[in-house]
Motif scaffolding. Structure first.
Motif, short mmCIF file in Angstrom:
data_model
loop_
_atom_site.label_atom_id
_atom_site.label_comp_id
_atom_site.label_asym_id
_atom_site.label_seq_id
_atom_site.Cartn_x
_atom_site.Cartn_y
_atom_site.Cartn_z
N LEU A 30 0.83 -1.21 0.00
CA LEU A 30 0.00 0.00 0.00
C LEU A 30 0.86 1.26 0.00
CD1 LEU A 30 -2.78 -1.10 2.52
CD2 LEU A 30 -3.05 -0.73 0.07
N MET A 31 1.96 1.23 0.75
CA MET A 31 2.85 2.39 0.76
C MET A 31 3.45 2.63 -0.61
SD MET A 31 4.92 2.73 4.36
CE MET A 31 5.32 1.02 4.66
N LEU A 32 3.88 1.55 -1.28
CA LEU A 32 4.45 1.68 -2.62
C LEU A 32 3.43 2.21 -3.61
CD1 LEU A 32 6.56 -1.60 -2.77
CD2 LEU A 32 7.44 0.74 -2.71
N ALA A 33 2.15 1.88 -3.38
CA ALA A 33 1.09 2.34 -4.26
C ALA A 33 0.61 3.74 -3.91
CB ALA A 33 -0.09 1.37 -4.21
N GLY A 34 1.17 4.33 -2.85
CA GLY A 34 0.80 5.69 -2.46
C GLY A 34 -0.39 5.77 -1.53
N ASP A 35 -0.89 4.63 -1.05
CA ASP A 35 -2.03 4.63 -0.14
C ASP A 35 -1.52 4.63 1.30
OD1 ASP A 35 -4.36 4.31 1.28
OD2 ASP A 35 -4.98 2.44 0.32
N GLN A 36 -1.10 5.80 1.78
CA GLN A 36 -0.53 5.88 3.12
C GLN A 36 -1.59 5.70 4.21
OE1 GLN A 36 2.55 5.62 2.85
NE2 GLN A 36 2.62 6.25 0.70
N SER A 37 -2.82 6.08 3.90
CA SER A 37 -3.90 5.90 4.87
C SER A 37 -4.15 4.42 5.12
CB SER A 37 -5.18 6.58 4.36
OG SER A 37 -6.26 6.34 5.24
N GLY A 38 -4.25 3.64 4.04
CA GLY A 38 -4.44 2.20 4.18
C GLY A 38 -3.26 1.54 4.86
N ALA A 39 -2.04 1.99 4.50
CA ALA A 39 -0.83 1.43 5.11
C ALA A 39 -0.82 1.70 6.61
CB ALA A 39 0.40 2.02 4.45
N THR A 40 -1.22 2.91 6.98
CA THR A 40 -1.26 3.27 8.40
C THR A 40 -2.22 2.37 9.16
OG1 THR A 40 -0.69 5.58 7.97
CG2 THR A 40 -1.88 5.12 10.01
N GLN A 41 -3.37 2.10 8.58
CA GLN A 41 -4.37 1.25 9.22
C GLN A 41 -3.81 -0.16 9.48
OE1 GLN A 41 -8.13 1.10 7.17
NE2 GLN A 41 -8.75 -0.79 8.20
N PHE A 42 -3.15 -0.75 8.47
CA PHE A 42 -2.59 -2.09 8.62
C PHE A 42 -1.46 -2.09 9.65
CE2 PHE A 42 -4.90 -3.09 4.80
CZ PHE A 42 -5.09 -4.46 4.86
N ALA A 43 -0.60 -1.07 9.61
CA ALA A 43 0.52 -1.02 10.54
C ALA A 43 0.03 -0.89 11.98
CB ALA A 43 1.43 0.16 10.19
N ARG A 44 -0.97 -0.04 12.20
CA ARG A 44 -1.50 0.12 13.56
C ARG A 44 -2.13 -1.17 14.07
NH1 ARG A 44 -1.21 5.22 15.35
NH2 ARG A 44 -1.21 6.95 13.84
#
Length: 264
Positions: A30-44
């Motif tokens: 998701l981070m590589l695709a530019g979806d930082q919001s989605g990446a943040t959700q998964f990381a949290r």
């Protein structure tokens, strides 16, 4: 698609570590695709589920992923809070050095992006120290390269030259591929800038002329602009007005091409 298949195969099984690892891999995609919001959700999610000492390595990795997502959205205070939190946990335990490397790496990048060049250099020194302990030669080579860039921005020319020269030596020891050839060329661009700073534009021109064929193969816009700016600086210092004006036109054309590639 591969991660979706993997997560389906893990459903109904008690393999918690594998499930959490798969969530982090999704976060990276998701981070590589530019979806930082989605990446943040998964990381949290992974952070919340790895607070047990059993999952301490995954917890530190998840913290570094969240730290990266915050950095990419330019939330540098949050980046630093997460980095410090992770490092506090790292230094209180016995984790592999690679986890500290990731945390320091994002702190250094955040400091650079925020214009805190001396702070970035301090963090980059720690990043290098940790990856040297981790035994990852390819990552160490790129870390020396990042170290050189941080040293240049901080005005530490001797430190930068040593870092770039070490990076070049380590790069040459790695298996050669297209990406490595491009990085070696970019390393020469930085060394040419050091030549200019030290009053040796002729030496800079020699380096830049040597890598011109590599730079004409369609590298990234950032690398192309870096190359043309270095050429322009060199021709200006050599007093070649005609070439300098040609260089400026090349910078303009490259910038316009980069802008035209944007779709938002």
């Amino acid at each position: 698609n591969a991660l979706e298949r993997l997560q389906r195969s893990l459903a109904g099984r008690a393999w918690m570590w594998a499930k959490l690892q798969a969530r982090l891999e999704t976060c990276a995609c998701l981070m590589l695709a530019g979806d930082q919001s989605g990446a943040t959700q998964f990381a949290r999610e992974v952070i919340d589920r790895t607070r047990s000492p059993v999952y301490s390595s995954l917890h530190l990795r998840a913290l570094s992923y969240l730290e990266s997502a915050q950095r990419l959205t330019a939330d540098y205070p949050a980046t630093w809070r997460l980095g410090i939190e992770g490092l506090r946990e790292f230094w209180s335990g016995h984790q592999p050095a690679v986890w500290a490397y990731q945390l320091y790496y994002h702190l250094a990048r955040a400091a650079t992006a925020a214009g805190e060049n001396q702070l970035a250099l301090l963090a980059q020194r720690e990043t290098l120290a940790e990856i040297q302990l981790a035994g990852r030669p390819s990552i160490e080579a790129f870390t020396w390269f990042d170290y050189g860039r941080a040293a240049m921005l901080a005005g530490s020319k001797a430190e930068a030259r040593n870092a770039f020269s070490t990076a070049e030596r380590l790069f040459h020891a790695l298996p050669r591929d297209r990406a490595l050839e491009t990085t070696l060329a970019d390393c020469d661009v930085y060394l040419s800038e050091l030549e200019n700073l030290e009053g040796n534009p002729s030496g800079a021109l020699g380096r830049l002329t040597r890598i011109k064929p590599e730079m004409e193969h369609g590298n990234s816009f950032f690398m192309a602009l870096h190359y043309w700016r270095a050429i322009a600086q060199t021709d200006r210092l050599l007093g070649d007005r005609v070439k300098y004006e040609t260089d400026l036109l090349a910078i303009k054309a490259t910038s316009e091409t980069a802008l035209s590639s944007l779709h938002t």
